[in-house]
Design a protein around this motif. Structure first.
Motif, PDB file in Angstrom:
ATOM      1  N   LEU A 749      55.911  20.703  56.893  1.00 30.04           N
ATOM      2  CA  LEU A 749      55.321  20.031  55.731  1.00 30.04           C
ATOM      3  C   LEU A 749      55.148  18.535  55.952  1.00 30.04           C
ATOM      4  N   ASP A 750      55.840  17.975  56.943  1.00 28.03           N
ATOM      5  CA  ASP A 750      55.811  16.525  57.141  1.00 28.03           C
ATOM      6  C   ASP A 750      54.997  16.086  58.358  1.00 28.03           C
ATOM      7  N   TYR A 751      54.524  17.038  59.158  1.00 30.13           N
ATOM      8  CA  TYR A 751      53.764  16.689  60.347  1.00 30.13           C
ATOM      9  C   TYR A 751      52.271  16.699  60.015  1.00 30.13           C
ATOM     10  N   ALA A 752      51.583  15.562  60.215  1.00 32.91           N
ATOM     11  CA  ALA A 752      50.200  15.385  59.746  1.00 32.91           C
ATOM     12  C   ALA A 752      49.218  16.364  60.374  1.00 32.91           C
ATOM     13  N   ARG A 753      49.552  16.923  61.547  1.00 36.96           N
ATOM     14  CA  ARG A 753      48.631  17.857  62.197  1.00 36.96           C
ATOM     15  C   ARG A 753      48.964  19.317  61.901  1.00 36.96           C
ATOM     16  N   SER A 754      50.016  19.557  61.151  1.00 38.50           N
ATOM     17  CA  SER A 754      50.382  20.949  60.883  1.00 38.50           C
ATOM     18  C   SER A 754      49.467  21.532  59.814  1.00 38.50           C
ATOM     19  N   LEU A 755      49.319  22.840  59.853  1.00 35.77           N
ATOM     20  CA  LEU A 755      48.455  23.530  58.901  1.00 35.77           C
ATOM     21  C   LEU A 755      48.976  23.360  57.479  1.00 35.77           C
ATOM     22  N   THR A 756      50.253  23.441  57.286  1.00 33.95           N
ATOM     23  CA  THR A 756      50.829  23.287  55.951  1.00 33.95           C
ATOM     24  C   THR A 756      50.582  21.889  55.403  1.00 33.95           C
ATOM     25  N   PHE A 757      50.751  20.879  56.227  1.00 34.33           N
ATOM     26  CA  PHE A 757      50.507  19.507  55.788  1.00 34.33           C
ATOM     27  C   PHE A 757      49.052  19.327  55.374  1.00 34.33           C
ATOM     28  N   MET A 758      48.113  19.826  56.197  1.00 33.79           N
ATOM     29  CA  MET A 758      46.689  19.640  55.901  1.00 33.79           C
ATOM     30  C   MET A 758      46.289  20.354  54.618  1.00 33.79           C
ATOM     31  N   ILE A 759      46.807  21.574  54.412  1.00 32.99           N
ATOM     32  CA  ILE A 759      46.453  22.300  53.199  1.00 32.99           C
ATOM     33  C   ILE A 759      47.110  21.654  51.983  1.00 32.99           C
ATOM     34  N   ASN A 760      48.286  21.114  52.151  1.00 35.44           N
ATOM     35  CA  ASN A 760      48.922  20.383  51.054  1.00 35.44           C
ATOM     36  C   ASN A 760      48.118  19.123  50.703  1.00 35.44           C
ATOM     37  N   ARG A 761      47.634  18.439  51.738  1.00 40.46           N
ATOM     38  CA  ARG A 761      46.776  17.261  51.518  1.00 40.46           C
ATOM     39  C   ARG A 761      45.477  17.688  50.828  1.00 40.46           C
ATOM     40  N   LEU A 762      44.940  18.810  51.244  1.00 47.90           N
ATOM     41  CA  LEU A 762      43.733  19.334  50.622  1.00 47.90           C
ATOM     42  C   LEU A 762      43.996  19.654  49.155  1.00 47.90           C
ATOM     43  N   GLN A 763      45.146  20.228  48.895  1.00 49.45           N
ATOM     44  CA  GLN A 763      45.519  20.575  47.523  1.00 49.45           C
ATOM     45  C   GLN A 763      45.575  19.333  46.628  1.00 49.45           C
ATOM     46  N   LYS A 764      46.124  18.249  47.168  1.00 48.01           N
ATOM     47  CA  LYS A 764      46.220  17.006  46.405  1.00 48.01           C
ATOM     48  C   LYS A 764      44.843  16.371  46.198  1.00 48.01           C
ATOM     49  N   ASP A 765      44.008  16.419  47.246  1.00 46.13           N
ATOM     50  CA  ASP A 765      42.690  15.773  47.151  1.00 46.13           C
ATOM     51  C   ASP A 765      41.791  16.482  46.149  1.00 46.13           C
ATOM     52  N   ILE A 766      41.770  17.818  46.198  1.00 49.12           N
ATOM     53  CA  ILE A 766      40.859  18.516  45.286  1.00 49.12           C
ATOM     54  C   ILE A 766      41.342  18.430  43.843  1.00 49.12           C
ATOM     55  N   SER A 767      42.617  18.126  43.647  1.00 49.17           N
ATOM     56  CA  SER A 767      43.095  17.945  42.271  1.00 49.17           C
ATOM     57  C   SER A 767      42.515  16.683  41.636  1.00 49.17           C
ATOM     58  N   ARG A 768      41.942  15.801  42.476  1.00 46.78           N
ATOM     59  CA  ARG A 768      41.345  14.566  41.964  1.00 46.78           C
ATOM     60  C   ARG A 768      39.859  14.720  41.653  1.00 46.78           C
ATOM     61  N   LEU A 769      39.305  15.894  41.972  1.00 42.81           N
ATOM     62  CA  LEU A 769      37.914  16.156  41.631  1.00 42.81           C
ATOM     63  C   LEU A 769      37.775  16.317  40.115  1.00 42.81           C
ATOM     64  N   PRO A 770      36.625  15.922  39.558  1.00 38.58           N
ATOM     65  CA  PRO A 770      36.474  15.915  38.089  1.00 38.58           C
ATOM     66  C   PRO A 770      36.784  17.232  37.405  1.00 38.58           C
ATOM     67  N   HIS A 771      36.272  18.349  37.941  1.00 37.83           N
ATOM     68  CA  HIS A 771      36.486  19.635  37.267  1.00 37.83           C
ATOM     69  C   HIS A 771      37.921  20.126  37.396  1.00 37.83           C
ATOM     70  N   LYS A 773      40.417  18.439  36.547  1.00 35.56           N
ATOM     71  CA  LYS A 773      41.203  17.790  35.492  1.00 35.56           C
ATOM     72  C   LYS A 773      40.847  18.308  34.107  1.00 35.56           C
ATOM     73  N   GLN A 774      40.014  19.307  34.031  1.00 33.02           N
ATOM     74  CA  GLN A 774      39.543  19.796  32.742  1.00 33.02           C
ATOM     75  C   GLN A 774      40.332  21.017  32.288  1.00 33.02           C
ATOM     76  N   ASP A 775      40.538  21.098  30.971  1.00 29.80           N
ATOM     77  CA  ASP A 775      41.102  22.282  30.299  1.00 29.80           C
ATOM     78  C   ASP A 775      42.536  22.617  30.721  1.00 29.80           C
ATOM     79  N   HIS A 776      43.155  21.740  31.490  1.00 26.51           N
ATOM     80  CA  HIS A 776      44.549  21.960  31.916  1.00 26.51           C
ATOM     81  C   HIS A 776      44.734  23.295  32.619  1.00 26.51           C
ATOM     82  N   GLN A 777      43.675  23.784  33.235  1.00 26.54           N
ATOM     83  CA  GLN A 777      43.752  25.029  34.001  1.00 26.54           C
ATOM     84  C   GLN A 777      43.277  24.770  35.416  1.00 26.54           C
TER      85      GLN A 777
END
Length: 853
Positions: A749-771, A773-777
């Motif tokens: 989870l802490d190594y920047a090149r690991s698959l888990t780290f990248m998908i976790n980063r992806l998870q955080k980034d897409i949470s910042r997309l406008p849709h 943040k809507q409807d709390h879902q």
């Protein structure tokens, strides 16, 4: 008293008397002499060095001009000659007055053509000149605009006639190009010749562009204080796309394409990631007939369906207005003196080229009798080749042209063949005369017109060329207007008197730009991952070659098959091709194809091409440093593709350099734009691509159990291609083991090149997309990524590394996990595209119209 010539001018020989440096009595004009006195101080070597500096600077800044069907490629470097084109303010004052008068006249003509049509009713202009022109759009008849001046931007091509005065050769009113190139030329020449620029008291351009920006603001419906303004471009393949991107960056307005815009409820909206944003002003670079596929050309993909209706409602201002191409009409030139008297009760200030419209019997007969001496054009610019130079035509060709003219005489206008004036051009360390044409620009400024104190000068490609055109390989010059006193004009660019505009964010990002950022991230990631893996494979091929062994070892076969899976260049090393051949029989040939064949989808060359296309499409966002690194990548890659040495060592050398430059490029991306201005989309694309390719590598190399030595080597190759070998050694300090590799490359989870780290980063980034943040879902794409991340967090390396039994070779749990993750990421990508990048809506006309090309 005659002017004493400088050493430069003593060696200058013209081929004709009509040269910019000389007055009618063959004396060198004082300001040209002053210019070359300064050049004397530089000498031949100094001036040649300055020319090289200009070439280097334009290349570094990525200034290009797209030449269609050019063997040198689409993005041809822009060329600027070190010797400027100079005019004194005293002469320019008359030119400026003439340009303002002509702009006002054409503005009145444009209003009249789509309004009362008094010019036709009163017999000033024959109706065929207007109605026979493809630029006349009946759909625009009676249309009212928000601007006091219908014609907001006007450009005129000028050349010096035999009487020593500057003549008008062409009018440009539809979407005049060249303003951005003129600005870039000025920026470059003032940097390379600063001492000359100051001593010659060159008029500055900053005040003109402040007025230009204010003109866009004032055009907004209801005089909105901070209107939303966009620049509409046909796209990155347009010949002047650099200018579109340059002006968007310079003015700070979004660069959009037709798919970025949509009409709803009588208003024009820009599709952004956060939804629709109303647009008030469109500075268009799309030709009239292509702007609205609903009412105009239904086959156009460049415009916006329903745009004309929004203009009619006065809910948006389009500059120049749709339909303004009708006055870009050489058929009007013979009638301009009469138009000036009719509207203004004035004589034309600027002389114009002698012209005969063939729709009149007397003029037609004159043209037919003198075709060998004239230049014949269509009254509209149907295509670039519809200009006929009589003196260059054979008797047979002239006879054929006569028949065409007689059949439809109203379509043609003939003009006097004049020799363009020449101006000195630095060529091969000496001055040579070249034909030149200057393009000057006017903009509507309140109740009058303002003229740029400069312009774009185009230069013929060689001394024998008559036509002056960038499409024909011409170069350019900066136009210097010289004053007696130094310019005190403010150089600052404070565009708006009242400015309360917040920092732009995702709501200001056109959806097509967002999509290009997303794919830029994907293609950069794909290029880097594939290049690293191909380098690893080529290294092993080099070792085998050096040992004089056959490349048929089991580990190499696994690597070759992994190449096919990673690049998706099937059948590749997996199956026989359509001719029954197996690539494994000649791996070197297949590897060359996977690396160098730009026409093979999935190859490294093809991926680099797609990466380049995505970059060009959003080049207005990138910094100059990024362009330099990008250009270095292109030059490096082209040197390999176009070179004859395709040895393994040569390929390895280029791959090493390519990877280094890609990493530098990726580092610079984060410095160019803010996360909320679009960098977020790049990050999402990058993480998705790198995650997907990591999964593919793991499936190809780890899901089958091999002999101990082969497996050890494959683990090392995976770590090497993943740039993780040193990290592994530092972290585990042990023999390479599968469980530890899985822990590091897949589960950490802490190594920047690991698959888990990248998908976790992806998870955080897409949470910042406008849709998100809507409807709390959770949105669909959030659900897919969350499921992928959860499965990784629940996985254990010891279980993933197992086979069902000692005799079993398949690691089914690992394969199942990788397969599931791959599917989830694919669904994520599809969901993001469907949510934010849907440009498929198409509206059709209720009836078909014919608009000739």
């Amino acid at each position: 008293m005659p002017t004493t010539k400088t050493s430069w001018l003593n060696s200058y020989k013209t081929h004709q008397g009509n040269d910019e440096m000389y007055s009618l009595n063959d004396e060198v004009k004082p300001y040209w002499n002053k210019l070359f006195k300064g050049f004397d101080k530089l000498g031949v070597n100094g001036l040649t060095a300055r020319q090289k500096d200009i070439d280097w600077l334009l290349s570094e800044n990525g200034v290009t001009y797209n030449v269609y069907n050019d063997p040198k490629g689409m993005h041809r470097p822009w060329s600027l000659n070190v010797v400027p084109f100079v005019l004194h303010q005293e002469e320019w004052n008359r030119v400026e007055a003439g340009l303002k008068q002509r702009a006002e006249l054409l503005n009145l003509v444009l209003k009249d053509v789509y309004g009362e049509r008094k010019l036709i009713k009163d017999g000033i202009v024959p109706y065929e000149v207007i109605y026979g022109h493809r630029g006349f759009l009946r759909q625009c008849s009676g249309m009212e605009l928000n601007m006091e001046k219908f014609l907001s931007i006007y450009a005129a091509d000028l050349c010096r006639g035999t009487d020593g005065r500057l003549w008008v050769v062409n009018d440009r009113t539809e979407a005049p190009s060249g303003m951005g190139y003129a600005l870039e030329n000025r920026s470059t020449s003032s940097r390379i010749l600063p001492e000359m620029f100051a001593k010659m008291n060159v008029k500055r351009l900053s005040g003109f562009f402040q007025k230009f920006n204010q003109m866009l603001i004032d055009a907004a419906p209801g005089k909105k204080e901070n209107p939303n303004i966009v620049i509409l471009t046909p796209g990155s393949h347009n010949e002047t796309y650099f200018e579109h991107a340059y002006m968007a960056s310079f003015l700070g307005y979004p660069l959009v394409q037709g798919n970025d815009l949509v009409v709803r409820d009588g208003f024009l909206w820009m599709k952004s990631l956060q939804g629709l944003k109303q647009i008030d002003v469109v500075l268009r670079r799309v030709d009239d007939a292509f702007t609205d596929p609903l009412e105009l050309r239904e086959d156009s993909h460049l415009g916006v369906a329903g745009l004309l209706d929004v203009v009619r409602r006065k809910n948006v201002s389009v500059i120049n207005p749709i339909g303004s191409g009708v006055i870009e009409n050489p058929g009007l030139i013979p009638f301009m003196p009469a138009i000036a008297k009719y509207f203004l009760k004035e004589e034309l200030i600027l002389p114009q080229i002698a012209s005969w419209w063939c729709g009149q019997e007397k003029e037609k007969n004159y043209v037919l009798e003198n075709l060998s001496k004239l230049v014949v054009k269509r009254i509209d610019r149907t295509n670039r080749e519809s200009i006929y130079f009589g003196e260059l035509m054979s008797v047979k060709e002239i006879d054929a042209l006569k028949k065409v003219i007689i059949e439809r005489p109203y379509r043609f206008v003939a003009q006097e063949h004049i020799n363009f004036s020449t101006a000195p051009n630095l060529t091969n360390e000496s001055l040579e005369p070249r034909n030149v044409v200057a393009r000057a620009f006017c903009i509507a400024s309140k109740d009058q017109y303002s003229v740029m104190p400069g312009g774009l000068v185009r230069v013929a490609s060689d001394s024998e060329t008559v036509r002056v055109s960038n499409q024909r390989g011409g170069t350019s010059k900066d136009l210097w207007i010289l004053d007696e006193t130094a310019s005190t004009e403010d150089k600052s660019r404070q565009w708006q008197q009242k400015s309360s505009v917040a920092i732009s964010g995702l709501n200001d990002l056109p959806s097509l730009t967002a999509e290009n950022l997303y794919w830029a991230g994907r293609y950069v990631g794909r290029t880097l991952v594939n290049a690293r893996f191909l380098r690893t494979v080529m290294r092993q091929m080099a070792i085998v070659q050096n040992r004089d062994e056959k490349p048929d070892s089991e580990k190499l076969k696994v690597l070759f098959k992994a190449v096919t899976h990673l690049t998706a260049t099937y059948p590749g090393f997996i199956e026989k091709d359509k001719n029954g051949k197996l690539a494994m029989d000649n791996p070197y040939e297949e590897m060359l194809s996977v690396i160098l064949d730009k026409n093979r989808v999935g190859s490294l060359a093809h991926t680099i091409g797609m990466f380049s296309n995505s970059y060009y499409s959003i080049r207005n966002l990138w910094s100059s440093d990024m362009w330099r690194v990008f250009e270095n990548i292109q030059k490096l890659w082209n040197s390999l593709v176009d070179g004859e040495d395709h040895s393994i060592n040569r390929i390895l050398k280029v791959l090493n350099q390519l990877i280094t430059r890609l990493i530098a490029f990726m580092g610079l991306i984060e410095e160019s734009i803010m996360v909320q201005q679009g960098l977020l989309l790049y990050f999402i694309g990058l993480q998705l691509e790198q995650s997907s390719l990591t999964i593919t590598k793991c499936r190809a190399l780890l899901t089958i159990k091999y002999d101990e030595q082969v497996e050890y080597d494959l683990l090392e190759y995976l770590l090497t291609s993943h740039e993780s070998l040193n990290i592994y050694r530092y972290s585990y300090r042990s023999h390479i083991e599968l469980e530890h590799v899985l822990d590091l490359v897949v589960l950490d989870l802490d190594y920047a090149r690991s698959l888990t780290f990248m998908i976790n980063r992806l998870q955080k980034d897409i949470s910042r997309l406008p849709h998100s943040k809507q409807d709390h879902q959770l949105s669909n794409y959030q659900k897919f990524v969350f499921e992928a991340f959860s499965k990784l967090r629940l996985a254990e390396s010891t279980e993933l590394a197992k086979t069902k039994s000692e005799t079993d070779y398949a690691r089914e749990e690992l394969n199942h996990l990788m397969k599931t993750l791959s599917k989830l990421l694919h669904q994520t990508s599809q969901s993001i595209s469907n949510t934010y990048f849907n440009h498929t809506d198409k509206q059709n006309q209720l009836f078909t119209q014919s608009f000739p090309i």
